[in-house]
Each structure stands twice: as structure tokens, then as C-alpha cells.
Design an enzyme around this catalytic site. Structure first.
Site, PDB file in Angstrom:
ATOM      1  CB  THR A  63     -12.824   6.466   6.945  1.00  9.53           C
ATOM      2  OG1 THR A  63     -12.083   5.164   7.217  1.00  9.53           O
ATOM      3  CG2 THR A  63     -13.473   6.169   5.930  1.00  9.53           C
ATOM      4  CD1 TRP A  68      -2.217   1.930   1.156  1.00  8.80           C
ATOM      5  CD2 TRP A  68      -3.445   0.140   1.133  1.00  8.80           C
ATOM      6  NE1 TRP A  68      -3.380   2.574   1.257  1.00  8.80           N
ATOM      7  CE2 TRP A  68      -4.311   1.126   1.563  1.00  8.80           C
ATOM      8  CE3 TRP A  68      -3.820  -0.627   0.573  1.00  8.80           C
ATOM      9  CZ2 TRP A  68      -5.394   1.203   0.937  1.00  8.80           C
ATOM     10  CZ3 TRP A  68      -5.299  -1.100   0.530  1.00  8.80           C
ATOM     11  CH2 TRP A  68      -6.282   0.776   0.448  1.00  8.80           C
ATOM     12  CG  HIS A 111      -9.562   1.245   7.563  1.00 13.65           C
ATOM     13  ND1 HIS A 111     -10.218   0.867   7.277  1.00 13.65           N
ATOM     14  CD2 HIS A 111      -8.271   0.560   6.999  1.00 13.65           C
ATOM     15  CE1 HIS A 111      -9.565  -0.325   6.968  1.00 13.65           C
ATOM     16  NE2 HIS A 111      -8.261  -0.328   6.839  1.00 13.65           N
ATOM     17  CG  PHE A 114       6.899   1.509  14.423  1.00  9.97           C
ATOM     18  CD1 PHE A 114       5.740   0.627  14.316  1.00  9.97           C
ATOM     19  CD2 PHE A 114       6.652   2.723  14.046  1.00  9.97           C
ATOM     20  CE1 PHE A 114       4.560   1.189  14.464  1.00  9.97           C
ATOM     21  CE2 PHE A 114       5.798   3.479  13.537  1.00  9.97           C
ATOM     22  CZ  PHE A 114       4.252   2.452  14.133  1.00  9.97           C
ATOM     23  CB  CYS A 171       4.364   4.360   3.816  1.00  9.33           C
ATOM     24  SG  CYS A 171       2.998   6.630   3.375  1.00  9.33           S
TER      25      CYS A 171
HETATM   26  C1  DLZ Z   1      -7.371  -0.201   3.895  1.00 13.85           C
HETATM   27  C2  DLZ Z   1      -6.143   0.506   3.842  1.00 13.85           C
HETATM   28  C3  DLZ Z   1      -6.379   1.599   4.330  1.00 13.85           C
HETATM   29  C4  DLZ Z   1      -7.609   2.734   3.768  1.00 13.85           C
HETATM   30  N1  DLZ Z   1      -5.285   2.830   4.235  1.00 13.85           N
HETATM   31  C5  DLZ Z   1      -3.813   2.014   4.098  1.00 13.85           C
HETATM   32  C6  DLZ Z   1      -2.764   2.876   4.086  1.00 13.85           C
HETATM   33  O1  DLZ Z   1      -2.335   4.633   4.162  1.00 13.85           O
HETATM   34  N2  DLZ Z   1      -1.470   2.135   4.143  1.00 13.85           N
HETATM   35  C7  DLZ Z   1      -1.527   0.823   4.012  1.00 13.85           C
HETATM   36  O2  DLZ Z   1      -0.451   0.137   4.425  1.00 13.85           O
HETATM   37  N3  DLZ Z   1      -2.753   0.087   4.528  1.00 13.85           N
HETATM   38  C8  DLZ Z   1      -3.933   0.986   4.144  1.00 13.85           C
HETATM   39  N4  DLZ Z   1      -4.943   0.158   3.729  1.00 13.85           N
HETATM   40  C9  DLZ Z   1      -4.200  -1.845   3.550  1.00 13.85           C
HETATM   41  C10 DLZ Z   1      -4.827  -1.848   5.671  1.00 13.85           C
HETATM   42  O3  DLZ Z   1      -3.298  -2.299   5.741  1.00 13.85           O
HETATM   43  C11 DLZ Z   1      -4.508  -4.113   5.159  1.00 13.85           C
HETATM   44  O4  DLZ Z   1      -4.075  -3.943   3.968  1.00 13.85           O
HETATM   45  C12 DLZ Z   1      -6.512  -4.066   4.644  1.00 13.85           C
HETATM   46  O5  DLZ Z   1      -6.971  -3.659   5.769  1.00 13.85           O
HETATM   47  C13 DLZ Z   1      -6.554  -5.821   5.033  1.00 13.85           C
HETATM   48  O6  DLZ Z   1      -5.936  -5.955   6.187  1.00 13.85           O
END
Ligand code: DLZ
Length: 164
Positions: A95, A31, A97, A122, A89
Site C-alpha cells: 500500500t 516497528w 503507507h 535522519f 526502518c
Molecule cells: C503502519 C506502519 C506500517 C504499515 N509500516 C511501518 C514500517 O514499515 N515501519 C515503521 O516504522 N512503521 C510502520 N508503520 C507504523 C507507523 O509508523 C505509525 O506508527 C502508525 O501509522 C501510527 O501513527
């Protein structure tokens, strides 16, 4: 933290232990790939700069930062690495989240550090926007990947210096 007051990317190389005999796992979240690849490059280059051998650096991907804890645990359980650097990152959205992911990683990595003899680093950037993340992934606030590598080397060295 990489700030204008304290930026580990400008570290004093003469004070670093050699990483020549150390093995590292690096877990990278997919991500926000542009940022996490820059973090990885910083971490990798810094490990090499301090004597690590490329064969002793294992890179694995996880889908998102929330999975960093499990990826790091796999590294500790299934390999003989001396430290695991977790790179991700999380950029704040509309939201809650953001808070759940950050808190999950914070708690997960803390638990791993308390449960295993090796250090888990970390290397999670948590920012309000993409620009702040870029600033900390090779931009004006250094590279948190470099910091993760420096911290890993120092923590492995500390552990080895105390091990009987
Ligand atoms: C779902 C999600 C969101 C909204 N934002 C990020 C983010 O900014 N950075 C990141 O590394 N991962 C994000 N994820 C995915 C979650 O870390 C995770 O992979 C999912 O919730 C599945 O467990």
C-alpha cells in the site's frame, strides 16, 4: 547513505571531534524492532567509541517511524541534549503507507532542524525488503546507526565551533 561507494561506518576516527562533553537523545521506532535495535546498538557503540559518557545518552522508544518526529521534539523540549538521533526502518509493502510514513518523517525532521538550534539526525532506513534493511543495519552496507552517531557528533561540534 551507506552504499558500497561511501559507507560512513568505515569512518576515519582520527578526524572525529571528541563527544566527551556532548549529550545525545536517541529515539528508536519499535516497528521492525530487529533492525532498529541493531541501528541503536551501532549508534550507541559509535558514540561511546568517540568519548560520549553512557550517562549522557538518553534512549526512548516510539511505536513507529511516523512518531519519530514527535519523540525527537519531546527530547528537545524536555531534556538538555545537544543532538537527537532518530532511528527507524520502513519497509515497502503493498500500500502507499510506506510513502506517507517516509514523507512524514522527512518533513518532520527537516522542520525540527529548521526550528531548533540542535541537530536532528535522519537515521531512517527506507527499503524495498527486509534483506536490504539488514544490509544497512550491520550488514554489507554498514550500519546507518553508526552513521547517525557520526553525523550527530560532527554537527554538534560544528554548532559549538560557531556559537558565540
Ligand atoms: C503502519 C506502519 C506500517 C504499515 N509500516 C511501518 C514500517 O514499515 N515501519 C515503521 O516504522 N512503521 C510502520 N508503520 C507504523 C507507523 O509508523 C505509525 O506508527 C502508525 O501509522 C501510527 O501513527
Amino acid at each position: 547513505m551507506a552504499t558500497s561507494l561511501k559507507n560512513l561506518s568505515d569512518y576515519d576516527k582520527s578526524k572525529m571531534p571528541s563527544a566527551a562533553k556532548m549529550k545525545f537523545g536517541i529515539v528508536v521506532a519499535e516497528w521492525n524492532e530487529e533492525i532498529t535495535e541493531a541501528l541503536y546498538q551501532g549508534a550507541y557503540d559509535t558514540l561511546i567509541e568517540n568519548g560520549a559518557h553512557p550517562d549522557n545518552i538518553i534512549k526512548k522508544y516510539v511505536p513507529g517511524s511516523f512518531e519519530l518526529t514527535k519523540g525527537a521534539k519531546y527530547m528537545a523540549d524536555y531534556t538538555d541534549v545537544d543532538a537527537v538521533i532518530c532511528l527507524g526502518c520502513v519497509i515497502q509493502g503493498d500500500t502507499p503507507h510506506f510513502d506517507f510514513v517516509c514523507d512524514g518523517v522527512r518533513q518532520g525532521i527537516t522542520q525540527l532542524n529548521l526550528s531548533y538550534p540542535i541537530p536532528f539526525i535522519f537515521g531512517l532506513i527506507t527499503t524495498l525488503n527486509l534483506q536490504q534493511a539488514k544490509d544497512r543495519a550491520g550488514g554489507k552496507h554498514g550500519n546507518k546507526g553508526d552513521e547517525g552517531a557520526i553525523t550527530a557528533i560532527k554537527m554538534v561540534d560544528m554548532g559549538w565551533s560557531l556559537k558565540k
